[in-house]
Design an enzyme around this catalytic site. Structure first.
Site, PDB file in Angstrom:
ATOM      1  CD  GLU A 284      -2.338   3.103  -5.697  1.00 26.44           C
ATOM      2  OE1 GLU A 284      -3.077   2.126  -5.882  1.00 26.44           O
ATOM      3  OE2 GLU A 284      -1.121   3.002  -5.498  1.00 26.44           O
TER       4      GLU A 284
ATOM      5  NE  ARG B 139      -4.275  -1.265  -0.138  1.00 26.36           N
ATOM      6  CZ  ARG B 139      -4.378  -2.262  -0.984  1.00 26.36           C
ATOM      7  NH1 ARG B 139      -3.339  -2.605  -1.739  1.00 26.36           N
ATOM      8  NH2 ARG B 139      -5.506  -2.941  -1.101  1.00 26.36           N
TER       9      ARG B 139
ATOM     10  CG  HIS C 134      -2.448  -1.089  -7.037  1.00 27.78           C
ATOM     11  ND1 HIS C 134      -2.946  -0.308  -6.019  1.00 27.78           N
ATOM     12  CD2 HIS C 134      -2.468  -2.361  -6.556  1.00 27.78           C
ATOM     13  CE1 HIS C 134      -3.272  -1.067  -4.993  1.00 27.78           C
ATOM     14  NE2 HIS C 134      -2.990  -2.326  -5.301  1.00 27.78           N
TER      15      HIS C 134
ATOM     16  CG  ASP D 195       2.217  -2.783  -8.259  1.00 30.40           C
ATOM     17  OD1 ASP D 195       2.251  -2.482  -9.478  1.00 30.40           O
ATOM     18  OD2 ASP D 195       1.266  -3.393  -7.735  1.00 30.40           O
TER      19      ASP D 195
END
Length: 326
Positions: free
Chosen positions: A260, A231, A292, A255
């Site tokens: 985001e 996260r 992500h 990632d």
């Protein structure tokens, strides 16, 4: 029973068809993300299924008003839902689990790409620059990897890493006896000080907020690599940027990133990013940023859809629900 599935993607269609038939439920698919404007679509549904859209207190209240009793997110994380408001109104919330190999495999890939400087190598190759200057990498068996969080994904990452013969340190509030054959549990401070690579596999909680910040970075090894497939809120992005610019951090593979939610999963190639820190990180040769997608495999998507449907069924039937979080 009926379930309204918001944010339906084409890659989920076959699984919604398969599992709605298998479990004998009606699933209504909606391509739109949940908003105040389309929340009325949920009238007549006890359960809705969502993905990563922010479900604010006002949206929770709106769903409560139209009769929604259970919100299932087709994700492991559920920090995008206002849990406090949901509890206050008696709206229940559930998440899902999926194949830990999806994120674990991706994490190992990110570790290898970061330590072997693959971003620079690939960008150079694209312009036919085949020189060696600046792209000398490191071998994993010579490095110590610190794994924060030894749940299903963290355990799988550790087992994967065992094949590379590197030293693995682990930190978790609850130690797992089985994983001790592959890793040594240490205090978090020890992990920060001793690791050449740090990878995180913990949920976003108040206690974990900005787990990596200026203070923790200061205790780390020179040239440490930071990997985050968990996260974005686990890292203070501003402090990370400072650490990279000061060369305290040798590289990062991310990632996920703070703020985001209004960017990832959208086509923004002709637009200015509304996230200055993301734009800065993307410009660094030693930082890999992906949108992500660590979870995104056929098995994981199948698991996410099936578990969301099952979670709704268990809730309506009043049975024990392993995915219910509130």
């Amino acid at each position: 029973m009926k379930i309204l599935a918001y944010s339906h993607r084409p890659d989920e269609t076959e699984y919604f068809k398969e599992f709605s038939k298998k479990y004998k439920v009606e699933v209504v698919l909606c391509e739109e993300a949940p908003t105040m404007e389309n929340a009325d679509l949920a009238k007549g549904f006890d359960c809705i299924s969502i993905i990563t859209t922010m479900i604010s207190d006002k949206l929770v209240e709106k769903f409560h008003q139209v009769g929604v009793k259970f919100i299932s997110t087709r994700t492991i994380g559920y920090d995008h839902i206002d849990i406090k408001k949901a509890k206050e109104l008696g709206v229940h919330v559930g998440n899902v689990t999926y194949s830990p190999n999806s994120v674990a495999n991706y994490t190992v890939m990110m570790i290898l790409m970061a330590t072997r400087k693959m971003k620079s190598i690939m960008e150079r190759s694209n312009v036919q620059d085949y020189s060696l200057k600046g792209v000398q990498g490191k071998e994993l068996q010579n490095l110590t990897v610190g794994v924060i969080g030894t749940g299903r994904i963290g355990q799988t990452v550790i087992k994967h890493l065992s094949g590379f013969q590197c030293e693995v340190l682990a930190y978790d509030l609850y130690e797992n006896e089985k994983i001790k054959q592959y890793a040594k549990y240490v205090a978090l401070e020890k992990l920060f000080k001793s690791s050449d690579i740090i990878t995180m596999h913990v949920p976003a909680t108040e206690d974990n907020y900005h787990l990596i910040d200026k203070s923790s970075i200061a205790t780390m090894k020179e040239g440490v690599f930071i990997i985050n497939t968990a996260r974005g809120s686990l890292i203070n992005t501003s402090d990370l940027i400072t650490g990279i610019e000061q060369k305290k951090i040798g590289g990062a593979a991310l990632d996920v990133i703070e703020n985001e939610s209004n960017i990832y999963y959208k086509d923004l190639k002709c637009e200015i990013l509304d996230n200055r820190e993301l734009a800065i990180l993307k410009s660094y040769p030693n930082v890999i940023v992906t949108p992500h997608t660590a979870f995104y495999t056929d098995q994981a998507v199948s698991d996410m859809v099936e578990h969301s449907i099952l979670s709704c069924i268990l809730f309506v039937d009043g049975k024990e629900n392993p995915w219910q979080v509130a």
